[in-house]
Design a protein around this motif. Structure first.
Motif, PDB file in Angstrom:
ATOM      1  N   PRO A 197     -40.738  99.983  70.211  1.00  0.00           N
ATOM      2  CA  PRO A 197     -41.798  98.979  70.321  1.00  0.00           C
ATOM      3  C   PRO A 197     -43.013  99.424  69.493  1.00  0.00           C
ATOM      4  CG  PRO A 197     -41.721 100.315  72.318  1.00  0.00           C
ATOM      5  CD  PRO A 197     -40.606 100.801  71.443  1.00  0.00           C
ATOM      6  N   TYR A 198     -43.682  98.469  68.858  1.00  0.00           N
ATOM      7  CA  TYR A 198     -44.631  98.818  67.801  1.00  0.00           C
ATOM      8  C   TYR A 198     -46.050  99.144  68.268  1.00  0.00           C
ATOM      9  CZ  TYR A 198     -41.040  97.289  64.574  1.00  0.00           C
ATOM     10  OH  TYR A 198     -39.869  97.187  63.874  1.00  0.00           O
ATOM     11  N   SER A 199     -46.431  98.698  69.465  1.00  0.00           N
ATOM     12  CA  SER A 199     -47.856  98.753  69.827  1.00  0.00           C
ATOM     13  C   SER A 199     -48.464 100.141  69.646  1.00  0.00           C
ATOM     14  CB  SER A 199     -48.050  98.281  71.265  1.00  0.00           C
ATOM     15  OG  SER A 199     -47.511  96.989  71.376  1.00  0.00           O
ATOM     16  N   ALA A 200     -47.779 101.171  70.160  1.00  0.00           N
ATOM     17  CA  ALA A 200     -48.363 102.523  70.107  1.00  0.00           C
ATOM     18  C   ALA A 200     -48.461 103.009  68.660  1.00  0.00           C
ATOM     19  CB  ALA A 200     -47.523 103.487  70.946  1.00  0.00           C
TER      20      ALA A 200
ATOM     21  N   ILE B 163     -37.758  92.741  63.973  1.00  0.00           N
ATOM     22  CA  ILE B 163     -38.076  93.651  62.866  1.00  0.00           C
ATOM     23  C   ILE B 163     -37.525  95.053  63.163  1.00  0.00           C
ATOM     24  CG2 ILE B 163     -39.969  94.661  61.518  1.00  0.00           C
ATOM     25  CD1 ILE B 163     -41.589  92.082  62.362  1.00  0.00           C
ATOM     26  N   THR B 164     -36.679  95.537  62.266  1.00  0.00           N
ATOM     27  CA  THR B 164     -36.025  96.844  62.457  1.00  0.00           C
ATOM     28  C   THR B 164     -37.027  97.982  62.330  1.00  0.00           C
ATOM     29  OG1 THR B 164     -34.093  95.858  61.397  1.00  0.00           O
ATOM     30  CG2 THR B 164     -34.076  98.261  61.654  1.00  0.00           C
ATOM     31  N   ALA B 165     -37.938  97.878  61.352  1.00  0.00           N
ATOM     32  CA  ALA B 165     -38.967  98.907  61.164  1.00  0.00           C
ATOM     33  C   ALA B 165     -40.068  98.325  60.302  1.00  0.00           C
ATOM     34  CB  ALA B 165     -38.386 100.152  60.496  1.00  0.00           C
ATOM     35  N   ILE B 166     -41.263  98.885  60.443  1.00  0.00           N
ATOM     36  CA  ILE B 166     -42.395  98.510  59.586  1.00  0.00           C
ATOM     37  C   ILE B 166     -42.774  99.751  58.787  1.00  0.00           C
ATOM     38  CG2 ILE B 166     -44.787  97.726  59.511  1.00  0.00           C
ATOM     39  CD1 ILE B 166     -44.316  96.250  62.165  1.00  0.00           C
ATOM     40  N   VAL B 167     -42.687  99.627  57.456  1.00  0.00           N
ATOM     41  CA  VAL B 167     -42.968 100.780  56.586  1.00  0.00           C
ATOM     42  C   VAL B 167     -44.427 100.702  56.147  1.00  0.00           C
ATOM     43  CG1 VAL B 167     -42.271 102.032  54.514  1.00  0.00           C
ATOM     44  CG2 VAL B 167     -40.588 100.617  55.734  1.00  0.00           C
ATOM     45  N   THR B 168     -45.231 101.675  56.554  1.00  0.00           N
ATOM     46  CA  THR B 168     -46.622 101.761  56.084  1.00  0.00           C
ATOM     47  C   THR B 168     -46.770 103.072  55.316  1.00  0.00           C
ATOM     48  OG1 THR B 168     -47.627 103.092  57.839  1.00  0.00           O
ATOM     49  CG2 THR B 168     -47.291 100.756  58.326  1.00  0.00           C
ATOM     50  N   GLU B 169     -47.910 103.229  54.656  1.00  0.00           N
ATOM     51  CA  GLU B 169     -48.143 104.478  53.922  1.00  0.00           C
ATOM     52  C   GLU B 169     -48.366 105.641  54.874  1.00  0.00           C
ATOM     53  OE1 GLU B 169     -50.208 102.065  54.381  1.00  0.00           O
ATOM     54  OE2 GLU B 169     -52.330 102.570  54.028  1.00  0.00           O
ATOM     55  N   ARG B 170     -48.595 105.358  56.143  1.00  0.00           N
ATOM     56  CA  ARG B 170     -48.814 106.439  57.107  1.00  0.00           C
ATOM     57  C   ARG B 170     -47.595 106.688  57.982  1.00  0.00           C
ATOM     58  NH1 ARG B 170     -54.964 104.739  58.659  1.00  0.00           N
ATOM     59  NH2 ARG B 170     -55.818 105.162  56.594  1.00  0.00           N
TER      60      ARG B 170
ATOM     61  N   ARG C 279     -50.327  89.640  57.553  1.00  0.00           N
ATOM     62  CA  ARG C 279     -51.089  90.201  58.673  1.00  0.00           C
ATOM     63  C   ARG C 279     -50.100  90.676  59.730  1.00  0.00           C
ATOM     64  NH1 ARG C 279     -56.446  87.898  61.528  1.00  0.00           N
ATOM     65  NH2 ARG C 279     -56.502  86.605  59.636  1.00  0.00           N
ATOM     66  N   ILE C 280     -50.370  91.846  60.259  1.00  0.00           N
ATOM     67  CA  ILE C 280     -49.525  92.400  61.324  1.00  0.00           C
ATOM     68  C   ILE C 280     -50.393  92.526  62.570  1.00  0.00           C
ATOM     69  CG2 ILE C 280     -48.113  94.363  62.059  1.00  0.00           C
ATOM     70  CD1 ILE C 280     -47.561  94.940  59.075  1.00  0.00           C
ATOM     71  N   ALA C 281     -49.968  91.865  63.638  1.00  0.00           N
ATOM     72  CA  ALA C 281     -50.740  91.894  64.885  1.00  0.00           C
ATOM     73  C   ALA C 281     -50.504  93.222  65.617  1.00  0.00           C
ATOM     74  CB  ALA C 281     -50.330  90.716  65.760  1.00  0.00           C
ATOM     75  N   ALA C 282     -51.321  93.462  66.640  1.00  0.00           N
ATOM     76  CA  ALA C 282     -51.276  94.733  67.371  1.00  0.00           C
ATOM     77  C   ALA C 282     -49.907  94.995  68.003  1.00  0.00           C
ATOM     78  CB  ALA C 282     -52.356  94.735  68.446  1.00  0.00           C
ATOM     79  N   ASN C 283     -49.167  93.930  68.308  1.00  0.00           N
ATOM     80  CA  ASN C 283     -47.856  94.111  68.956  1.00  0.00           C
ATOM     81  C   ASN C 283     -46.703  94.153  67.948  1.00  0.00           C
ATOM     82  OD1 ASN C 283     -47.701  91.483  68.106  1.00  0.00           O
ATOM     83  ND2 ASN C 283     -46.762  90.715  69.987  1.00  0.00           N
ATOM     84  N   GLY C 284     -47.006  94.072  66.649  1.00  0.00           N
ATOM     85  CA  GLY C 284     -45.949  94.158  65.635  1.00  0.00           C
ATOM     86  C   GLY C 284     -45.455  92.816  65.137  1.00  0.00           C
ATOM     87  N   ASP C 285     -45.964  91.713  65.668  1.00  0.00           N
ATOM     88  CA  ASP C 285     -45.606  90.406  65.095  1.00  0.00           C
ATOM     89  C   ASP C 285     -46.174  90.347  63.674  1.00  0.00           C
ATOM     90  OD1 ASP C 285     -44.587  89.760  67.569  1.00  0.00           O
ATOM     91  OD2 ASP C 285     -46.173  88.325  68.099  1.00  0.00           O
TER      92      ASP C 285
ATOM     93  N   VAL D  95     -51.467 104.383  63.654  1.00  0.00           N
ATOM     94  CA  VAL D  95     -51.726 104.359  62.200  1.00  0.00           C
ATOM     95  C   VAL D  95     -53.010 103.597  61.882  1.00  0.00           C
ATOM     96  CG1 VAL D  95     -49.333 104.650  61.461  1.00  0.00           C
ATOM     97  CG2 VAL D  95     -50.258 102.345  61.680  1.00  0.00           C
ATOM     98  N   ALA D  96     -53.287 102.559  62.660  1.00  0.00           N
ATOM     99  CA  ALA D  96     -54.487 101.764  62.363  1.00  0.00           C
ATOM    100  C   ALA D  96     -55.750 102.531  62.741  1.00  0.00           C
ATOM    101  CB  ALA D  96     -54.433 100.432  63.096  1.00  0.00           C
ATOM    102  N   GLY D  97     -55.592 103.488  63.643  1.00  0.00           N
ATOM    103  CA  GLY D  97     -56.764 104.266  64.073  1.00  0.00           C
ATOM    104  C   GLY D  97     -56.979 105.512  63.253  1.00  0.00           C
ATOM    105  N   GLN D  98     -56.026 105.860  62.384  1.00  0.00           N
ATOM    106  CA  GLN D  98     -56.140 107.110  61.629  1.00  0.00           C
ATOM    107  C   GLN D  98     -57.138 106.972  60.498  1.00  0.00           C
ATOM    108  OE1 GLN D  98     -52.302 108.174  60.152  1.00  0.00           O
ATOM    109  NE2 GLN D  98     -51.539 108.799  62.146  1.00  0.00           N
ATOM    110  N   GLY D  99     -57.844 108.058  60.218  1.00  0.00           N
ATOM    111  CA  GLY D  99     -58.780 108.049  59.093  1.00  0.00           C
ATOM    112  C   GLY D  99     -58.091 108.474  57.822  1.00  0.00           C
TER     113      GLY D  99
END
Ligand code: MRU
Length: 363
Positions: free
Chosen positions: A342-345, A329-336, A245-251, A350-354
């Motif tokens: 900083p990760y929040s934005a 964490i240096t980077a978070i690799v997602t499919e998007r 699980r990845i929280a909204a702030n990137g934890d 990506v979490a809001g994209q359709g």
């Protein structure tokens, strides 16, 4: 080289009347498929970690819910909201930390709501189609994560340290943390993998080492406590793990021991990457402190490998996951896209994209 062939952790059986999983508790010695014909059987398989890894758990639960509705329909039980909710709640209660489980079950709830009141055959068909879509999307996400993650590897090759199993066995495709390694293999880039055993249940040595060696990847298993000295000696170029699980702030919550690896990597100036599909991101959880950490049975530590390894009278603590603060964490690799701190934005984006959205960054 052609696409790597990987094991399929979860698949339909009996024309959708059941699902079949590789019983991961029996690997690496036995590759046994287990047929699950109800929500009760699926929930037990998830709890007992016969199927495990956040995305694979979500896929199995979605299929198990569709299978259960099919089973009830064949017995003439009306597929009312109560029957659906009972199976949904049972599957939801199996493992608390990974986000993909509740995410997949929520999709199933929406699919059910869209056809509630329709003929039973139609409801069952819609639920099977939704479970199919969840599995197919995860397969594509894994491939995309592999391609984006591959860009982070040095072109001349690398030694990659990973933890637990975030490979094919944990997903609907070629894995998350392991996906860039498979892509490197396909493209002829030499990657050597070091995987920690991952105490207490040994997903690293039993599962990751098994699937990588089957695919012809150069893999070495070490006891978890070896990681620090390998990093000090300069024998690790980068670390990649999956996430539950990845929280909204990137934890990031991931298998117990991940946090220690992130601290070590930071200390030694080694990049620490997390790879996960967007379905692992939980924007409703503000930070890692709010992620529930599953506490598992003491027996997994006291005699996890058969032999008794701790006195019967001593207390055992067995948290299955830990939380790595975003700052490690240096980077978070997602499919998007590849997210950077900083990760929040980036996470919100990506979490809001359709569906059909474009990646943010391709390298
Ligand atoms: O307890 P497990 O084996 O289900 O834990 C698995 C992990 O922690 C994985 O790293 C995570 O689920 C990512 S799998 C793509």
């Amino acid at each position: 080289m052609a696409e790597v062939r990987v094991p399929q952790a979860v698949r339909w059986a009996s024309a959708g009347a059941a699902l079949e999983i590789i019983d991961q508790t029996r690997l690496p010695e036995n590759t046994t498929y287990l047929r699950l014909g109800s929500a009760v059987e699926t929930a037990a398989a998830i709890r007992e970690m016969r199927v495990r890894g956040a995305p694979a758990i979500g896929i199995a639960a979605a299929m198990g819910l569709a299978v259960e509705m099919g089973r009830l329909a064949r017995s003439g039980v009306p597929l009312g909201a109560e029957a659906f909710q009972e199976a949904h709640a049972l599957l939801r209660s199996t493992r608390p930390t990974g986000h993909n489980l509740s995410w997949a079950l929520e999709r199933m709830r929406c699919a059910y709501a869209r056809c509630a009141g329709a003929a039973a055959a139609e409801v069952v068909a819609a639920l099977r189609a939704e479970a199919d879509a969840i599995a197919a999307e995860d397969r594509l996400a894994c491939r995309r994560i592999g391609e984006l993650g591959f860009e982070l590897l040095p072109p001349e090759g690398a030694t990659v340290y990973t933890h637990c199993n975030a490979g094919a066995l944990a997903t609907g495709g070629i894995g998350t943390a392991v996906a860039p390694i498979y892509v490197a293999r396909e493209r002829g880039v030499p990657v050597r993998v070091i995987v920690g055993e991952t105490r207490p249940l040994l997903q690293g040595s039993r599962l990751t080492a098994w699937e990588l060696s089957q695919a012809g990847v150069d893999v070495t298993v070490v006891a978890d406590s070896v990681a620090a000295s390998l990093m000090k000696e300069g024998r690790v170029n980068l670390v990649i793990t999956g996430a539950d699980r990845i929280a909204a702030n990137g934890d990031v919550a991931n298998k117990i021991g991940t946090y220690g690896l992130a601290v070590l990597a930071g200390h030694h100036g080694i990049p620490f990457y997390v790879a996960a599909p967007v379905s692992t991101i939980d924007p409703a959880t503000r930070n890692g402190g709010r992620i529930p950490v599953e506490q598992r049975d003491a027996a997994e530590v006291r005699q996890g490998c058969g032999a008794v390894t701790a006195p019967r009278e001593v207390a055992i603590a067995n948290p299955a996951f830990d939380v790595t603060p975003a700052g490690f964490i240096t980077a978070i690799v997602t499919e998007r896209g590849v997210l950077r701190p900083p990760y929040s934005a980036g996470i919100a984006e990506v979490a809001g994209q359709g569906e059909g959205s474009r990646p943010l960054e391709s390298g």
